[in-house]
Design an enzyme around this catalytic site. Structure first.
Site, PDB file in Angstrom:
ATOM      1  N   LEU A 274       0.822  -1.219   0.000  1.00 15.83           N
ATOM      2  CA  LEU A 274       0.000   0.000   0.000  1.00 15.83           C
ATOM      3  C   LEU A 274       0.857   1.272   0.000  1.00 15.83           C
ATOM      4  O   LEU A 274       0.585   2.230  -0.714  1.00 15.83           O
ATOM      5  CB  LEU A 274      -0.919  -0.030   1.225  1.00 15.83           C
ATOM      6  CG  LEU A 274      -2.175   0.819   1.091  1.00 15.83           C
ATOM      7  CD1 LEU A 274      -3.103   0.252   0.015  1.00 15.83           C
ATOM      8  CD2 LEU A 274      -2.908   0.892   2.417  1.00 15.83           C
ATOM      9  N   HIS A 275       1.924   1.272   0.836  1.00 17.77           N
ATOM     10  CA  HIS A 275       2.743   2.489   0.950  1.00 17.77           C
ATOM     11  C   HIS A 275       3.507   2.841  -0.323  1.00 17.77           C
ATOM     12  O   HIS A 275       4.006   3.941  -0.466  1.00 17.77           O
ATOM     13  CB  HIS A 275       3.686   2.422   2.170  1.00 17.77           C
ATOM     14  CG  HIS A 275       4.717   1.334   2.090  1.00 17.77           C
ATOM     15  ND1 HIS A 275       5.689   1.172   3.025  1.00 17.77           N
ATOM     16  CD2 HIS A 275       4.910   0.355   1.187  1.00 17.77           C
ATOM     17  CE1 HIS A 275       6.440   0.133   2.709  1.00 17.77           C
ATOM     18  NE2 HIS A 275       5.977  -0.371   1.588  1.00 17.77           N
ATOM     19  N   ASP A 276       3.574   1.882  -1.269  1.00 16.61           N
ATOM     20  CA  ASP A 276       4.254   2.142  -2.551  1.00 16.61           C
ATOM     21  C   ASP A 276       3.400   2.986  -3.486  1.00 16.61           C
ATOM     22  O   ASP A 276       3.872   3.362  -4.554  1.00 16.61           O
ATOM     23  CB  ASP A 276       4.507   0.821  -3.289  1.00 16.61           C
ATOM     24  CG  ASP A 276       5.694   0.056  -2.741  1.00 16.61           C
ATOM     25  OD1 ASP A 276       6.384   0.596  -1.869  1.00 16.61           O
ATOM     26  OD2 ASP A 276       5.907  -1.074  -3.199  1.00 16.61           O
ATOM     27  N   GLU A 303       2.821  -3.444   6.868  1.00 23.42           N
ATOM     28  CA  GLU A 303       3.887  -2.574   6.337  1.00 23.42           C
ATOM     29  C   GLU A 303       4.357  -1.630   7.440  1.00 23.42           C
ATOM     30  O   GLU A 303       3.653  -1.442   8.437  1.00 23.42           O
ATOM     31  CB  GLU A 303       3.389  -1.770   5.120  1.00 23.42           C
ATOM     32  CG  GLU A 303       2.292  -0.765   5.403  1.00 23.42           C
ATOM     33  CD  GLU A 303       1.792  -0.070   4.125  1.00 23.42           C
ATOM     34  OE1 GLU A 303       1.847  -0.669   3.046  1.00 23.42           O
ATOM     35  OE2 GLU A 303       1.343   1.089   4.236  1.00 23.42           O
ATOM     36  N   ARG A 329       3.783   6.870  -0.134  1.00 27.43           N
ATOM     37  CA  ARG A 329       4.227   7.569   1.077  1.00 27.43           C
ATOM     38  C   ARG A 329       3.876   6.692   2.273  1.00 27.43           C
ATOM     39  O   ARG A 329       2.940   5.878   2.187  1.00 27.43           O
ATOM     40  CB  ARG A 329       3.555   8.938   1.202  1.00 27.43           C
ATOM     41  CG  ARG A 329       2.057   8.887   1.408  1.00 27.43           C
ATOM     42  CD  ARG A 329       1.441  10.274   1.377  1.00 27.43           C
ATOM     43  NE  ARG A 329      -0.007  10.236   1.508  1.00 27.43           N
ATOM     44  CZ  ARG A 329      -0.669  10.343   2.654  1.00 27.43           C
ATOM     45  NH1 ARG A 329      -0.014  10.461   3.786  1.00 27.43           N
ATOM     46  NH2 ARG A 329      -1.987  10.318   2.672  1.00 27.43           N
TER      47      ARG A 329
END
Ligand SMILES: C[S@@+](CC[C@H](N)C(=O)[O-])C[C@H]1O[C@@H](n2cnc3c(N)ncnc32)[C@H](O)[C@@H]1O
Length: 366
Positions: A274-276, A303, A329
């Site tokens: 997800l953070h990518d 994550e 982010r």
């Protein structure tokens, strides 16, 4: 590109601001610094702050010493046997003077230790060796540090740099070697899987789909712990083509931003995925998961999240890493929970992991 839009707080609107400004003026004043160093408790605090400031100033050097220690082969050579200076020089292909410089620096960081006329691993060297994937990550950081050689240029640049070119799904990047990238992910996966396995009872599910699961390293780790689970992997077709299938893992190719996910799984996982992604794409992934889950199904997000508890400086790492990658982010659990609810999940629950710096967990219920 980041697509978050946070309103800037109105200047001086917060009651705590004046207090913080007063504290900062006090700390910056030479008279206060001199007084703090004369009084005993003040001296301890001043020393602790000075040490921390030194670490901030010298951190890049520590990282480069660690990189040289790993890349020269000294980490593996000292793990195999204690070495004299001459033997260490031969192992690292350096002159004896140069290897002594490196070993003394490594010793000051706890990576190496000299006993009599031999060099061996220090406590941090031993721990580094015992942390799967950390050596691969340290080697990989060559790309990140190339981008960070000029951090302001990296932040101002609209296109990608060295790191972004590795991630072939990052905007503006070149096609890259999916196998190399998946190998790096697989090498660093055991420490992430350990967090999820400590936090979540996978065995209470029947079928698990790992979305963006790379070469399947996470699924293999879960499968060992919960052998009754049926396992499925959803990945980009080019990654599936570049990696070897594992027995017992069904493979589904597709793009999770546009394609529907396969049905019939009662647990989905998104591990370091997800953070990518920028907010729009991240929400699309969550909606795709919600649409494919039957009632009673769950989504587990694993994550490193922006609220890193006792290790808040991890945010500096992940924030700058993703900025260099030019995609995504770090988000805190509250932001992810709000996105999960916007995607149609009914409820979200955090699960405690042993090392939030490596990964935190959120469970979303349909
Ligand atoms: C940071 S890696 C994490 C891999 C794995 N989950 C892990 O933790 O080791 C992100 C993964 O998401 C996959 N991915 C990225 N964009 C994707 C997309 N649009 N559709 C499907 N998979 C995607 C990548 O190929 C990659 O394997």
């Amino acid at each position: 590109m980041l697509d978050r839009q946070r309103p800037l707080p109105a200047a001086r609107s917060h009651p705590g601001l004046a207090l913080v400004e007063w504290r900062n003026r006090l700390i910056a004043s030479p008279r206060f610094q001199a007084l703090a160093q004369r009084l005993l408790p003040g001296r301890w605090i001043a020393r602790a702050h000075a040490r921390r400031l030194f670490d901030l100033t010298a951190g890049f050097v520590y990282s480069q010493v660690t990189a040289a220690f790993v890349e020269s082969g000294l980490l593996d050579a000292l793990a195999a046997a204690p070495l004299t200076g001459e033997e260490a020089a031969a192992a690292a292909r350096l002159t004896e003077d140069a290897v002594t410089t490196l070993l003394l620096a490594a010793a000051s960081l706890g990576l190496a230790q000299r006993i009599g006329d031999r060099w061996t691993l220090g406590v941090r060297g031993a721990a580094l060796l015992a942390t799967p994937g950390l050596g691969a990550m340290i080697r990989h950081h060559r790309l990140l540090y190339a981008d960070l050689a000029d951090p302001l240029a990296m932040l101002r640049r609209s296109g990608g740099g060295a790191l972004a070119r590795l991630w072939d799904y990052a905007p503006g990047s070149q096609p890259a070697d999916a196998a190399t990238y998946s190998e790096l992910m697989a090498a660093t996966q055991p420490m992430v899987a350990a967090q999820a396995l400590a936090a979540y009872p996978f065995a209470c599910h029947q079928r698990l789909l790992d979305i963006g699961g790379g070469s399947g390293a996470f699924l293999r780790a879960v499968g060992e712990r919960a052998p009754g689970l049926e396992l499925g992997l959803f990945e980009r077709p080019e990654v599936l083509a570049a990696t070897t299938a594992s027995p017992g893992i069904a493979r589904h190719g597709g793009d999770f931003r546009h394609d529907p996910l396969p049905g019939g799984y009662d647990l989905h996982t998104l591990v370091r995925v997800l953070h990518d992604h920028d907010d729009g794409a991240a929400l699309a992934i969550l909606k795709a998961s919600r649409a494919a889950l039957a009632p009673g199904g769950r989504l587990l997000i694993v994550e490193p999240m922006a609220a890193l508890g006792s290790a808040p400086e991890g945010h500096a790492y992940f924030g700058m890493y993703l900025a260099a990658m030019r995609s995504g982010r770090p988000r805190d659990p509250g932001e992810i929970s709000a996105m999960l609810q916007a995607a149609g999940f009914a409820r979200v629950q955090p699960r405690t992991t042993p090392l939030p710096l490596v990964a935190s967990c959120l469970v979303a219920f349909t």
